[in-house]
Scaffold this active site. Structure first.
Site, PDB file in Angstrom:
ATOM      1  N   TYR A   1       0.859  -1.181   0.000  1.00  0.00           N
ATOM      2  CA  TYR A   1       0.000   0.000   0.000  1.00  0.00           C
ATOM      3  C   TYR A   1       0.896   1.232   0.000  1.00  0.00           C
ATOM      4  O   TYR A   1       1.505   1.568   1.021  1.00  0.00           O
ATOM      5  CB  TYR A   1      -0.900  -0.039   1.232  1.00  0.00           C
TER       6      TYR A   1
ATOM      7  N   LYS B   1      -1.071  -1.460  -4.472  1.00  0.00           N
ATOM      8  CA  LYS B   1      -2.196  -0.543  -4.266  1.00  0.00           C
ATOM      9  C   LYS B   1      -1.646   0.860  -4.078  1.00  0.00           C
ATOM     10  O   LYS B   1      -0.795   1.092  -3.204  1.00  0.00           O
ATOM     11  CB  LYS B   1      -3.005  -0.961  -3.032  1.00  0.00           C
TER      12      LYS B   1
END
Length: 319
Positions: free
Chosen positions: A147, A173
């Site tokens: 992330y 992500k």
């Protein structure tokens, strides 16, 4: 109680992440403790709503207000309630030691993957970030997703290093909103490892689905899904179909009202979602500091948005 499951091979999990990954809120009881029964109840209907995976705890789930034991308890309850209907991705973070331990506990609980959130340190060294992800990868056999947000900025060569050295890394992500860099990273990794090596996920918000899919995203993480998963599934359908005009109309009508409200104060990306859950009759409880709850006027505004859009209530979902 947790249960021991056989998680899928990391590479086999990647296709299941190319869709809508729900970011549910973490319910708290009136005394401030975790409401594990509410986590189970919310997970049970969400898992059967058409979304592709559940990430818990996540940023929307107030991960950084939880203790490590609370993080593990959230994963335990989510895995149990999801009952294998959709993959459960456990959010881990804080620092390398804690993140690694949370990954080990998630694997024991039967989670399918871990999402490595940014470390607490606000300005990490880029090469140090590579070491941080490696520390989590070394702790578990589960699939990994990275992330990138805030101070977590990967260059194409750094991400290439991780993809080469961490076979369990299956998804990237992006929550920074830097679509140009996202596109460069995707093109760089694809050139060197071929298409399909990573699942590319939009993670800056439901309101950014269009720009990210135009830059090559294949799925997205959704906080809107925590109370209205059908809207997130429709966003995915429109983005995949490439009908930009229809996607823009849907964004303006359905997504933008919530995001306009979210922009009013820092932390409202969580507070608005949690208040929406409560207004719809789901158990959510208050946010924890340093977040702040909505004012009375803001709750009234949110109630009007929910009514105007006819978002299903908890009672309607049980009927």
């Amino acid at each position: 109680m947790s249960r021991t499951l056989t998680a899928p091979e990391p590479v086999a999990l990647a296709p299941r992440l190319r869709g809508v990954l729900a970011f549910p809120i973490t319910p708290f009881a009136p005394d401030g403790d975790l409401d594990l029964d509410a986590i189970a109840a919310n997970t049970a209907w969400l898992a059967r709503s058409g979304i592709d995976a559940i990430v818990a705890p996540s940023g929307t789930g107030e991960l950084f207000t939880l203790s490590p034991d609370e993080c593990a308890a959230v994963v335990d309850a989510t895995v149990e309630a999801a009952a294998g209907v959709v993959p459960v991705v456990a959010g881990v973070g804080f620092g390398p030691r804690v993140a690694a331990e949370l990954a080990r506990r998630a694997e024991r609980a039967g989670a399918d993957a871990v999402l490595v959130l940014p470390p607490y340190y606000a300005h990490p060294d880029p090469d140090g970030l590579v070491g941080y992800v490696r520390a989590v990868a070394d702790a578990t056999d589960l699939a990994l997703a990275i992330y990138a947000r805030d101070g977590v900025v990967f260059t194409p060569p750094q991400l290439e290093t991780l993809v080469r050295e961490v076979p369990s890394l299956v998804a990237f992500k992006d929550g920074r909103g830097d679509v140009r860099l996202f596109q460069r990273l995707r093109e760089h990794v694809t050139e060197r490892f071929g298409p399909g090596r990573l699942a590319w996920l939009a993670g800056a918000g439901d309101d950014m689905v269009g720009p990210y899919f135009a830059a090559g995203a294949e799925g997205f993480t959704s906080s809107l899904a925590c109370f209205w998963p059908e809207a997130s599934v429709e966003l995915l359908r429109l983005a995949r179909g490439g009908d930009l005009q229809a996607l823009a109309r849907y964004h303006e009508r359905v997504v933008r009202p919530f995001y306009d409200l979210r922009q009013k104060r820092r932390g409202y990306e969580v507070s608005v979602m949690k208040a929406a859950m409560e207004l719809l009759g789901h158990r959510a409880g208050p946010v924890r500091p340093p977040l702040a709850g909505l004012t009375g006027d803001e709750r009234a505004e949110l109630r009007a948005i929910l009514a105007e859009l006819r978002v299903p209530t908890a009672a309607a979902r049980r009927a």
